[in-house]
Structures are given as C-alpha cells and as structure tokens.
Design a protein around this motif. Structure first.
Motif, PDB file in Angstrom:
ATOM      1  N   ARG A 114      15.245 -65.799   9.312  1.00  0.00           N
ATOM      2  CA  ARG A 114      14.223 -66.737   9.784  1.00  0.00           C
ATOM      3  C   ARG A 114      12.841 -66.098   9.748  1.00  0.00           C
ATOM      4  O   ARG A 114      11.853 -66.742   9.376  1.00  0.00           O
ATOM      5  CB  ARG A 114      14.551 -67.185  11.209  1.00  0.00           C
ATOM      6  N   GLN A 115      12.774 -64.829  10.135  1.00  0.00           N
ATOM      7  CA  GLN A 115      11.498 -64.116  10.105  1.00  0.00           C
ATOM      8  C   GLN A 115      10.939 -64.042   8.692  1.00  0.00           C
ATOM      9  O   GLN A 115       9.755 -64.280   8.459  1.00  0.00           O
ATOM     10  CB  GLN A 115      11.692 -62.692  10.636  1.00  0.00           C
ATOM     11  N   ALA A 116      11.788 -63.675   7.741  1.00  0.00           N
ATOM     12  CA  ALA A 116      11.334 -63.521   6.359  1.00  0.00           C
ATOM     13  C   ALA A 116      10.763 -64.822   5.822  1.00  0.00           C
ATOM     14  O   ALA A 116       9.726 -64.830   5.140  1.00  0.00           O
ATOM     15  CB  ALA A 116      12.488 -63.041   5.483  1.00  0.00           C
ATOM     16  N   GLN A 117      11.413 -65.926   6.131  1.00  0.00           N
ATOM     17  CA  GLN A 117      10.912 -67.215   5.654  1.00  0.00           C
ATOM     18  C   GLN A 117       9.586 -67.563   6.313  1.00  0.00           C
ATOM     19  O   GLN A 117       8.628 -67.962   5.640  1.00  0.00           O
ATOM     20  CB  GLN A 117      11.935 -68.313   5.939  1.00  0.00           C
ATOM     21  N   ARG A 118       9.517 -67.398   7.622  1.00  0.00           N
ATOM     22  CA  ARG A 118       8.312 -67.752   8.388  1.00  0.00           C
ATOM     23  C   ARG A 118       7.110 -66.913   7.935  1.00  0.00           C
ATOM     24  O   ARG A 118       6.016 -67.449   7.691  1.00  0.00           O
ATOM     25  CB  ARG A 118       8.605 -67.544   9.872  1.00  0.00           C
ATOM     26  N   ILE A 119       7.301 -65.607   7.816  1.00  0.00           N
ATOM     27  CA  ILE A 119       6.194 -64.723   7.453  1.00  0.00           C
ATOM     28  C   ILE A 119       5.772 -64.947   6.002  1.00  0.00           C
ATOM     29  O   ILE A 119       4.575 -65.002   5.688  1.00  0.00           O
ATOM     30  CB  ILE A 119       6.577 -63.252   7.685  1.00  0.00           C
ATOM     31  N   GLY A 120       6.749 -65.080   5.106  1.00  0.00           N
ATOM     32  CA  GLY A 120       6.431 -65.283   3.697  1.00  0.00           C
ATOM     33  C   GLY A 120       5.623 -66.541   3.467  1.00  0.00           C
ATOM     34  O   GLY A 120       4.664 -66.548   2.672  1.00  0.00           O
ATOM     35  N   GLU A 121       5.989 -67.618   4.144  1.00  0.00           N
ATOM     36  CA  GLU A 121       5.260 -68.875   3.982  1.00  0.00           C
ATOM     37  C   GLU A 121       3.819 -68.744   4.470  1.00  0.00           C
ATOM     38  O   GLU A 121       2.891 -69.265   3.844  1.00  0.00           O
ATOM     39  CB  GLU A 121       5.982 -69.995   4.732  1.00  0.00           C
ATOM     40  N   GLU A 122       3.613 -68.042   5.575  1.00  0.00           N
ATOM     41  CA  GLU A 122       2.259 -67.915   6.117  1.00  0.00           C
ATOM     42  C   GLU A 122       1.402 -66.986   5.260  1.00  0.00           C
ATOM     43  O   GLU A 122       0.216 -67.256   5.036  1.00  0.00           O
ATOM     44  CB  GLU A 122       2.312 -67.408   7.556  1.00  0.00           C
ATOM     45  N   ILE A 123       1.970 -65.911   4.767  1.00  0.00           N
ATOM     46  CA  ILE A 123       1.221 -65.021   3.879  1.00  0.00           C
ATOM     47  C   ILE A 123       0.782 -65.773   2.622  1.00  0.00           C
ATOM     48  O   ILE A 123      -0.360 -65.628   2.151  1.00  0.00           O
ATOM     49  CB  ILE A 123       2.055 -63.775   3.528  1.00  0.00           C
ATOM     50  N   SER A 124       1.677 -66.575   2.073  1.00  0.00           N
ATOM     51  CA  SER A 124       1.329 -67.371   0.892  1.00  0.00           C
ATOM     52  C   SER A 124       0.177 -68.319   1.191  1.00  0.00           C
ATOM     53  O   SER A 124      -0.732 -68.496   0.368  1.00  0.00           O
ATOM     54  CB  SER A 124       2.545 -68.161   0.406  1.00  0.00           C
ATOM     55  N   ARG A 125       0.216 -68.941   2.349  1.00  0.00           N
ATOM     56  CA  ARG A 125      -0.856 -69.876   2.724  1.00  0.00           C
ATOM     57  C   ARG A 125      -2.180 -69.140   2.877  1.00  0.00           C
ATOM     58  O   ARG A 125      -3.223 -69.605   2.394  1.00  0.00           O
ATOM     59  CB  ARG A 125      -0.488 -70.583   4.033  1.00  0.00           C
ATOM     60  N   TRP A 126      -2.157 -67.981   3.525  1.00  0.00           N
ATOM     61  CA  TRP A 126      -3.386 -67.196   3.691  1.00  0.00           C
ATOM     62  C   TRP A 126      -3.933 -66.752   2.332  1.00  0.00           C
ATOM     63  O   TRP A 126      -5.148 -66.760   2.101  1.00  0.00           O
ATOM     64  CB  TRP A 126      -3.115 -65.969   4.541  1.00  0.00           C
ATOM     65  N   ALA A 127      -3.035 -66.337   1.423  1.00  0.00           N
ATOM     66  CA  ALA A 127      -3.474 -65.874   0.106  1.00  0.00           C
ATOM     67  C   ALA A 127      -4.225 -66.986  -0.624  1.00  0.00           C
ATOM     68  O   ALA A 127      -5.265 -66.742  -1.260  1.00  0.00           O
ATOM     69  CB  ALA A 127      -2.271 -65.404  -0.712  1.00  0.00           C
ATOM     70  N   ARG A 128      -3.732 -68.215  -0.546  1.00  0.00           N
ATOM     71  CA  ARG A 128      -4.415 -69.350  -1.176  1.00  0.00           C
ATOM     72  C   ARG A 128      -5.770 -69.595  -0.505  1.00  0.00           C
ATOM     73  O   ARG A 128      -6.772 -69.860  -1.180  1.00  0.00           O
ATOM     74  CB  ARG A 128      -3.552 -70.601  -1.064  1.00  0.00           C
ATOM     75  N   GLU A 129      -5.778 -69.501   0.801  1.00  0.00           N
ATOM     76  CA  GLU A 129      -7.007 -69.744   1.548  1.00  0.00           C
ATOM     77  C   GLU A 129      -8.099 -68.764   1.146  1.00  0.00           C
ATOM     78  O   GLU A 129      -9.239 -69.163   0.842  1.00  0.00           O
ATOM     79  CB  GLU A 129      -6.709 -69.647   3.048  1.00  0.00           C
TER      80      GLU A 129
END
Length: 473
Positions: A114-129
C-alpha cells in the motif's frame, strides 16, 4: 527546542520529549544542483542539505528538463513522465517493484505494498507539477542545461517503446539516455527510501556530501538491496524495516532496536499516534522531537531505542491473581476515562537507550517498557467475526476472570497465567491500553473493539487455542 512536545490522541496526550524546530533546517527554496567544471562541462548532483520528499522531486526536475532541452524538437515530456509513472507503479511491464503482481500476504508485505502505491502515485504527480512550471529552465537557463553531461551506470529501469525510440533515435544518444536513467533511478530510490514511514511526506532526509557516497540518494542502495531481499523472500520483520530506516536517515547507528533518534527527529512505530485497533503494526512514523538530550559534540544524539528485554520469552513473569469470576464481561468502575496524560522517559546510556512509558493512575505511577508495548501491539489478535448463521453457536458460556488494571500493572515483569480467560477493562482509554500492551506477556492477547457479548463470542475464536487468553479493551 521547547520542552513537553505532546502527541495528541483524542483528548489524551503523550509527552514525548523536547520539540525540534525542523523548518529552519530544511531546504526552503530551489537551490542549484548544477556544477560548472574546469573544462567547461556541467555536472549534476543534489547539494548536501536537509530535504523532504517534495523538495527532492523538485530538484530532480533539472535532470528531466535537461533531457527535454537536449532532445530539442523530438522531446515529449508527457511520454517521459508516463515512463516514470509506469516505473513507480506496483504492476505492469515497466514496474520496478511489481508488488501487486506478487500479492504478498504477510502483514508487513500488505502494508508496504500500500505504501509503494501511495508514494509512487504522489511522486509522479509532483514530477508533472514541477515540470509543467519549467522552473529548472528559468533557474538555470537552457544553454546551461544543454551542457549537462555525466556518467550514469545502467540500473535496468525499463523504458516504454515510445521513450526508447525517442532516446535512441536521431535526436537522442548516450548523454540523454544516461540523464534520464539517473532521473528515474533517483526517484525510484526516493520512493523506496520512504517506504518504512507512514508520514513519509514529512520525513526530513539529510543528503550527505557526494564525495564519498555517490550522487543524490545513491547512498541508500546497499541497504535497499537487503531490505527488498527480505521483503520479496517473505522474511520481512519489524527489525528489518527499522534497520532500513536507519540506513536512510542515520547510517552511523549500528544498533537496531524498534526505533531511533537522529539529528532531525525521532522514528517510532506509527501505531503510537493512531488508534490501536486500526493502526499499522509495521510502519514507522517520524516525530519532530528529541527524547534524548545532546551528545558529546553538543548536537542531538543519534541513538537506537532498544527493548528492555531483547528476548521477551526470557523476561521475568508474574501470574495474575484469581480475579472476579463470571460468565460474561464485567465492567468495573476504575475511573480510567479521566486519565489524560502519559510520559515517555529515556533510560540508559548512549549505546543503548530504553524508553519507559509512565502512566499515573489514582496518584500512583506505573512504568512499562515502550518497546514491549509496541511488541505487544504487533503480536495482539483481533476478534474473529463469525461467518454463517448466528444461531449456530450453542456453546456453554465460558468462565472469565476480570482483573483491575492497577492490580495487573503492579505485578513484576510481564504478566501471564497458566490457563483461563482473563479480562482487563481500560475503559477504552488508549493511554491505559498502551500500558497493558507493555505489561502483558504477548502470546495470546485479544484486543476488543467493543465490550459486548458478540465481541466476546468473536474473541473466543481468535488467538491461540492453548494457554491463558487475555482480553483487553
């Protein structure tokens, strides 16, 4: 630093120690990650300093922007960012950590997935931002980004077909391939380094001087390999998670316990700040607090928090008294709801620190080992809900011994019994429940979500089928 930093749990609190003002230490604004070399070339590295996850994602955008600049008209930012998202996903061809496909069934495996999914999704969002803001171009200039070149060893992160065609096509070449590899690798290392921490966005990470430990986050690679070996071979333990957290935040520590203090705060099991019934059993949490005062160099001491008894099986034990016998759950009036504060007090030397959990009940202070309380939480059982018709049960009511909390906490060592079912009511007070988890021998303890007949029936089917069983709630 101010005294009496308090962890608030509902209307109760736990005094943790000296508050740390972390904001003054963390990098607050974009800083240059590019270095002009004597030969005119430009190199990259994360500058030494204290970062949070989002700060690191921001600084790493320089690499992506340099790739885009050097690709020129062939550049496709969306394709490159999608590749990052696919690498950070927990399933799919490009996934660097396909935990969803592995379907780990152990409790630490489930929590870390669950952690890996949650963190990966947020890092991806920040990278786009950050890339959409183009601040790296504004801060460094495209002419400088066009001169960025360095060696990045292949780390076997898969590319999509579109990205492979772009980087290996006429506009690509070894320079952009290596920069994009480093971009992916650093963000994957960031995701992995943050897996142990429930409040991963808040954790301050100190990036060391690169002269001896590699670029950026590469200093975590060795500990990461051991961590994933244990996870993927289903040998993950709480100690392994703590050890990896220490490798990331305080690699100078050699002793591994259940938590630790480093110069930027304290790491303890995440369950301390959550309701015991639903809290994570294996994840950790960062707290902006220093329970142990400064070390010899007048800086915050780096110390491991160890169990009072490393082997609880060998700890001294006491037997409960007879208690009040009944065929149901009795709720004695113990006046526990009004207890609103507990304290954590360190004991020991710099090499081995034990944290004592102190709780005053009716003007008497009781002390348990905080590490043992966490151990008790990891080992406790939940009542097993009955499947099928509720009319199926025709069992004879079981005799239960009800005990006063103070009688239990007053006994020497860990508390157990040879047989029987024993009930200790904490009136639902989480501070009292922590004290009980630290006091009861952690073999067959069942945590009741509510004190009722149905929960009692469910508790009969949980835990081990031999020896004494303790019900708390």
């Amino acid at each position: 630093m101010n005294h009496n930093n308090r962890l608030i749990i509902g209307n109760q609190s736990i005094v943790l120690g000296n508050e740390l003002n972390i904001e003054s230490l963390v990098v607050q604004s974009p800083i240059s990650t590019l270095v002009q070399l004597d030969n005119g070339a430009v190199d990259w590295n994360l500058s030494a300093g204290v970062y949070r996850a989002k700060d690191i994602v921001r600084e790493l955008d320089t690499l992506l922007e340099a790739v885009l600049v050097q690709l020129g008209t062939a550049a496709d930012a969306e394709a490159l960012l999608y590749n990052l998202q696919a690498n950070l996903a927990i399933s799919g061809r490009e996934s660097d950590l396909p935990l969803e496909q592995l379907a780990l069934e152990t409790e630490p495996g489930i929590e870390l997935t669950r952690q890996a999914q949650r963190i990966g999704e947020e890092i991806s969002r920040w990278a786009r931002e950050f890339n959409s803001e183009k601040w790296a171009s504004k801060a460094n200039g495209n002419s400088t980004l066009d001169q960025l070149h360095f060696r990045s060893h292949c780390d076997n992160h898969l590319w999509t077909q579109q990205v492979a065609s772009m980087l290996m096509g006429p506009a690509g070449g070894p320079d952009v391939m290596q920069m994009f590899n480093e971009y992916l690798h650093q963000l994957i290392l960031l995701r992995d380094a943050l897996l142990p921490f429930e409040n991963w966005e808040e954790v301050p990470i100190e990036i060391p001087d690169a002269s001896s430990r590699g670029k950026g986050l590469r200093f975590v690679e060795r500990g990461r390999e051991e961590f994933f070996y244990k996870l993927l071979s289903k040998k993950m333990s709480h100690k392994t998670i703590v050890q990896f957290a220490q490798n990331v935040l305080s690699p100078e520590l050699s002793t591994v316990g259940y938590g630790f203090q480093y110069q930027l705060g304290t790491i303890l099991p995440a369950s301390l700040s959550s309701g015991q019934l639903t809290a994570s059993r294996y994840l950790l949490r960062w707290y902006p607090v220093l329970p142990v005062m400064a070390g010899n160099d007048n800086k915050p001491a780096s110390v491991a928090f160890d169990y009072e008894y490393s082997d609880y099986f060998a700890a001294p034990r006491s037997q409960t008294a007879g208690g009040i016998k009944s065929t149901g759950l009795q709720l004695p009036d113990q006046g526990l709801k009004n207890i609103v504060e507990a304290r954590i007090v360190p004991s020991g030397d710099k090499e081995r620190v034990v944290l004592h959990y102190k709780l005053a009940i009716h003007s008497v202070e009781y002390t348990v080992d905080l590490g043992q309380a966490f151990r008790g939480h990891r080992f406790m059982y939940h009542p097993v809900e009955q499947s099928g018709s509720t009319t199926e049960r025709t069992e004879t009511p079981t005799e239960i011994s009800t005990h006063d909390v103070c009688d239990i906490l007053n006994l020497h060592g860990l508390v157990t019994n040879e047989s029987g079912i024993h009930f200790i009511s904490a009136d639902g007070n989480p501070l009292v429940l922590w004290a009980l988890l630290g006091k009861l021998y952690p073999e067959n303890v069942v945590f009741l979500g509510s004190v009722c007949e149905q929960e009692l029936q469910n508790a009969h089917r949980s835990g081990k089928g031999f020896g004494a069983k303790f019900l708390i709630g």
